[in-house]
Design a protein around this motif. Structure first.
Motif, PDB file in Angstrom:
ATOM      1  N   LYS A 104      74.939  48.224  97.779  1.00  0.00           N
ATOM      2  CA  LYS A 104      75.382  47.816  96.451  1.00  0.00           C
ATOM      3  C   LYS A 104      74.766  46.476  96.039  1.00  0.00           C
ATOM      4  CE  LYS A 104      79.791  50.221  96.555  1.00  0.00           C
ATOM      5  NZ  LYS A 104      81.257  50.080  96.607  1.00  0.00           N
ATOM      6  N   ARG A 105      74.597  45.572  96.981  1.00  0.00           N
ATOM      7  CA  ARG A 105      74.062  44.244  96.663  1.00  0.00           C
ATOM      8  C   ARG A 105      72.591  44.289  96.288  1.00  0.00           C
ATOM      9  NH1 ARG A 105      77.217  41.830 101.609  1.00  0.00           N
ATOM     10  NH2 ARG A 105      79.154  41.281 100.551  1.00  0.00           N
ATOM     11  N   LYS A 106      71.858  45.263  96.800  1.00  0.00           N
ATOM     12  CA  LYS A 106      70.431  45.356  96.467  1.00  0.00           C
ATOM     13  C   LYS A 106      70.217  45.649  94.987  1.00  0.00           C
ATOM     14  CE  LYS A 106      68.431  46.521 100.876  1.00  0.00           C
ATOM     15  NZ  LYS A 106      67.649  47.478 101.650  1.00  0.00           N
ATOM     16  N   SER A 107      71.130  46.401  94.391  1.00  0.00           N
ATOM     17  CA  SER A 107      70.961  46.761  92.985  1.00  0.00           C
ATOM     18  C   SER A 107      71.771  45.876  92.046  1.00  0.00           C
ATOM     19  CB  SER A 107      71.353  48.223  92.778  1.00  0.00           C
ATOM     20  OG  SER A 107      72.720  48.394  93.059  1.00  0.00           O
ATOM     21  N   ALA A 108      72.561  44.952  92.585  1.00  0.00           N
ATOM     22  CA  ALA A 108      73.406  44.097  91.750  1.00  0.00           C
ATOM     23  C   ALA A 108      72.592  42.948  91.149  1.00  0.00           C
ATOM     24  CB  ALA A 108      74.567  43.543  92.571  1.00  0.00           C
ATOM     25  N   SER A 109      73.128  42.358  90.096  1.00  0.00           N
ATOM     26  CA  SER A 109      72.447  41.256  89.430  1.00  0.00           C
ATOM     27  C   SER A 109      72.627  39.965  90.228  1.00  0.00           C
ATOM     28  CB  SER A 109      73.004  41.057  88.021  1.00  0.00           C
ATOM     29  OG  SER A 109      74.340  40.609  88.095  1.00  0.00           O
ATOM     30  N   HIS A 110      71.771  39.011  89.955  1.00  0.00           N
ATOM     31  CA  HIS A 110      71.836  37.693  90.584  1.00  0.00           C
ATOM     32  C   HIS A 110      72.485  36.715  89.605  1.00  0.00           C
ATOM     33  CE1 HIS A 110      69.279  39.037  93.869  1.00  0.00           C
ATOM     34  NE2 HIS A 110      68.510  39.616  92.960  1.00  0.00           N
ATOM     35  N   TYR A 111      73.711  37.006  89.194  1.00  0.00           N
ATOM     36  CA  TYR A 111      74.406  36.211  88.184  1.00  0.00           C
ATOM     37  C   TYR A 111      74.669  34.790  88.648  1.00  0.00           C
ATOM     38  CZ  TYR A 111      78.487  37.103  91.039  1.00  0.00           C
ATOM     39  OH  TYR A 111      79.363  37.167  92.085  1.00  0.00           O
ATOM     40  N   TYR A 112      74.759  34.595  89.949  1.00  0.00           N
ATOM     41  CA  TYR A 112      75.035  33.260  90.477  1.00  0.00           C
ATOM     42  C   TYR A 112      73.916  32.281  90.149  1.00  0.00           C
ATOM     43  CZ  TYR A 112      72.104  35.174  94.161  1.00  0.00           C
ATOM     44  OH  TYR A 112      71.072  35.776  94.836  1.00  0.00           O
ATOM     45  N   LEU A 113      72.702  32.774  89.972  1.00  0.00           N
ATOM     46  CA  LEU A 113      71.595  31.893  89.591  1.00  0.00           C
ATOM     47  C   LEU A 113      71.824  31.291  88.208  1.00  0.00           C
ATOM     48  CD1 LEU A 113      68.543  33.920  90.919  1.00  0.00           C
ATOM     49  CD2 LEU A 113      69.536  31.847  91.874  1.00  0.00           C
ATOM     50  N   VAL A 114      72.368  32.080  87.298  1.00  0.00           N
ATOM     51  CA  VAL A 114      72.655  31.580  85.953  1.00  0.00           C
ATOM     52  C   VAL A 114      73.725  30.490  86.010  1.00  0.00           C
ATOM     53  CG1 VAL A 114      73.484  32.228  83.658  1.00  0.00           C
ATOM     54  CG2 VAL A 114      72.006  33.784  84.919  1.00  0.00           C
ATOM     55  N   ILE A 115      74.758  30.703  86.831  1.00  0.00           N
ATOM     56  CA  ILE A 115      75.814  29.701  86.960  1.00  0.00           C
ATOM     57  C   ILE A 115      75.249  28.419  87.549  1.00  0.00           C
ATOM     58  CG2 ILE A 115      78.027  29.183  88.065  1.00  0.00           C
ATOM     59  CD1 ILE A 115      78.569  32.222  88.064  1.00  0.00           C
ATOM     60  N   MET A 116      74.387  28.543  88.566  1.00  0.00           N
ATOM     61  CA  MET A 116      73.804  27.346  89.179  1.00  0.00           C
ATOM     62  C   MET A 116      72.860  26.624  88.225  1.00  0.00           C
ATOM     63  SD  MET A 116      73.390  28.238  93.252  1.00  0.00           S
ATOM     64  CE  MET A 116      71.956  29.216  93.070  1.00  0.00           C
ATOM     65  N   ILE A 117      72.136  27.360  87.394  1.00  0.00           N
ATOM     66  CA  ILE A 117      71.233  26.727  86.424  1.00  0.00           C
ATOM     67  C   ILE A 117      72.030  25.944  85.385  1.00  0.00           C
ATOM     68  CG2 ILE A 117      69.634  27.236  84.524  1.00  0.00           C
ATOM     69  CD1 ILE A 117      68.497  29.488  86.322  1.00  0.00           C
ATOM     70  N   VAL A 118      73.132  26.524  84.900  1.00  0.00           N
ATOM     71  CA  VAL A 118      73.971  25.814  83.929  1.00  0.00           C
ATOM     72  C   VAL A 118      74.571  24.565  84.576  1.00  0.00           C
ATOM     73  CG1 VAL A 118      76.052  25.959  82.502  1.00  0.00           C
ATOM     74  CG2 VAL A 118      74.430  27.851  82.543  1.00  0.00           C
ATOM     75  N   GLY A 119      75.028  24.681  85.822  1.00  0.00           N
ATOM     76  CA  GLY A 119      75.547  23.520  86.531  1.00  0.00           C
ATOM     77  C   GLY A 119      74.484  22.453  86.727  1.00  0.00           C
ATOM     78  N   ALA A 120      73.260  22.877  87.025  1.00  0.00           N
ATOM     79  CA  ALA A 120      72.169  21.918  87.189  1.00  0.00           C
ATOM     80  C   ALA A 120      71.835  21.231  85.863  1.00  0.00           C
ATOM     81  CB  ALA A 120      70.933  22.621  87.749  1.00  0.00           C
ATOM     82  N   LEU A 121      71.942  21.952  84.758  1.00  0.00           N
ATOM     83  CA  LEU A 121      71.699  21.334  83.453  1.00  0.00           C
ATOM     84  C   LEU A 121      72.738  20.251  83.154  1.00  0.00           C
ATOM     85  CD1 LEU A 121      70.700  24.421  81.281  1.00  0.00           C
ATOM     86  CD2 LEU A 121      69.224  22.588  82.104  1.00  0.00           C
ATOM     87  N   PHE A 122      73.985  20.508  83.513  1.00  0.00           N
ATOM     88  CA  PHE A 122      75.006  19.483  83.334  1.00  0.00           C
ATOM     89  C   PHE A 122      74.728  18.269  84.222  1.00  0.00           C
ATOM     90  CE2 PHE A 122      77.565  22.693  81.177  1.00  0.00           C
ATOM     91  CZ  PHE A 122      78.197  21.934  80.212  1.00  0.00           C
ATOM     92  N   LEU A 123      74.245  18.501  85.436  1.00  0.00           N
ATOM     93  CA  LEU A 123      73.937  17.380  86.323  1.00  0.00           C
ATOM     94  C   LEU A 123      72.706  16.615  85.849  1.00  0.00           C
ATOM     95  CD1 LEU A 123      74.746  18.880  89.828  1.00  0.00           C
ATOM     96  CD2 LEU A 123      76.103  17.302  88.446  1.00  0.00           C
ATOM     97  N   ILE A 124      71.760  17.291  85.231  1.00  0.00           N
ATOM     98  CA  ILE A 124      70.616  16.596  84.631  1.00  0.00           C
ATOM     99  C   ILE A 124      71.092  15.733  83.468  1.00  0.00           C
ATOM    100  CG2 ILE A 124      68.506  16.969  83.279  1.00  0.00           C
ATOM    101  CD1 ILE A 124      67.981  19.407  85.119  1.00  0.00           C
ATOM    102  N   ALA A 125      72.011  16.278  82.657  1.00  0.00           N
ATOM    103  CA  ALA A 125      72.589  15.477  81.565  1.00  0.00           C
ATOM    104  C   ALA A 125      73.337  14.277  82.121  1.00  0.00           C
ATOM    105  CB  ALA A 125      73.518  16.346  80.713  1.00  0.00           C
ATOM    106  N   LEU A 126      73.999  14.450  83.263  1.00  0.00           N
ATOM    107  CA  LEU A 126      74.668  13.326  83.917  1.00  0.00           C
ATOM    108  C   LEU A 126      73.660  12.251  84.299  1.00  0.00           C
ATOM    109  CD1 LEU A 126      77.112  11.967  85.357  1.00  0.00           C
ATOM    110  CD2 LEU A 126      76.471  13.305  87.365  1.00  0.00           C
ATOM    111  N   GLY A 127      72.521  12.660  84.846  1.00  0.00           N
ATOM    112  CA  GLY A 127      71.479  11.695  85.200  1.00  0.00           C
ATOM    113  C   GLY A 127      70.959  10.940  83.994  1.00  0.00           C
ATOM    114  N   VAL A 128      70.753  11.651  82.894  1.00  0.00           N
ATOM    115  CA  VAL A 128      70.275  11.007  81.670  1.00  0.00           C
ATOM    116  C   VAL A 128      71.311  10.009  81.157  1.00  0.00           C
ATOM    117  CG1 VAL A 128      69.694  11.449  79.248  1.00  0.00           C
ATOM    118  CG2 VAL A 128      68.751  12.908  81.041  1.00  0.00           C
ATOM    119  N   LEU A 129      72.587  10.391  81.176  1.00  0.00           N
ATOM    120  CA  LEU A 129      73.633   9.478  80.730  1.00  0.00           C
ATOM    121  C   LEU A 129      73.760   8.265  81.650  1.00  0.00           C
ATOM    122  CD1 LEU A 129      76.397  11.975  79.590  1.00  0.00           C
ATOM    123  CD2 LEU A 129      75.085  10.422  78.144  1.00  0.00           C
TER     124      LEU A 129
END
Length: 139
Positions: A104-129
Motif C-alpha cells: 500500500k505504501r508504494k502506491s501512496a502519496s508522499h504528502y509528508y513532503l508537502v507538510i515539511m516544505i510548508v514548515g520549512a517555509l515558516f522557518l525561513i520566514a523566521l530566519g528573515v524576521l
C-alpha cells in the motif's frame, strides 16, 4: 525526474489538499501568536512555532511511512479486533501485516513532503524576521 512528475500528477488532489490544510494551520497559529504579542516578537513567535510544529508532524509522518509504528498499529488492531470485531482477524501474523502495508505504501502519496516544505517555509520566514530584528533593533 519523470517518476516524480508522474507521482505528482497521480496524487495532485492529495497534495493540494495537504498544502491548503498545512497553510491554514500555519497561518492560524501565526495569527494567534501575532495578535497576542503585536509587533516583531509576535511575528517571530508566529513563524517559529508553526514552522517547528509542521516540520515535526511531517517528520513523524515520514518515519511512520517507513514502518516505525507498524508493530504498535498491528498490536492495537489485533487487540481491538479481538475485543470488538465480529469477523476474524484479517492478518494472522505480523509479517503478513507488514507485507500488506509495504504494498500500500508504494502506491501512496508522499504528502509528508508537502507538510515539511510548508514548515520549512515558516522557518525561513523566521530566519528573515530574526535578521530584520537584529538589523533594525540592534539586539
Amino acid at each position: 525526474m519523470q517518476k516524480i512528475k508522474e507521482d505528482i500528477l497521480k496524487n495532485l488532489k492529495a497534495y493540494i489538499i495537504t498544502l491548503i490544510i498545512s497553510l491554514l494551520i500555519g497561518l492560524g497559529l501565526f495569527l494567534t501568536f501575532f495578535l497576542l504579542n503585536k509587533g516583531i516578537a509576535g511575528a517571530i513567535d508566529g513563524t517559529g512555532i508553526p514552522g517547528a510544529i509542521l516540520l515535526g508532524v511531517g517528520l513523524l509522518c515520514w518515519i511512520g511511512r517507513l514502518g516505525t509504528f507498524d508493530s504498535m498499529s498491528y498490536g492495537f488492531s489485533q487487540m481491538f479486533t479481538s475485543m470488538f470485531g465480529r469477523k476474524a482477524n484479517k492478518y494472522h501474523d505480523f509479517n503478513a501485516y507488514v507485507d500488506d502495508k509495504r504494498v500500500k505504501r508504494k502506491s501512496a502519496s508522499h504528502y509528508y513532503l508537502v507538510i515539511m516544505i510548508v514548515g520549512a517555509l515558516f522557518l525561513i520566514a523566521l530566519g528573515v524576521l530574526m535578521i530584520y530584528k537584529n538589523a533594525v533593533y540592534n539586539v
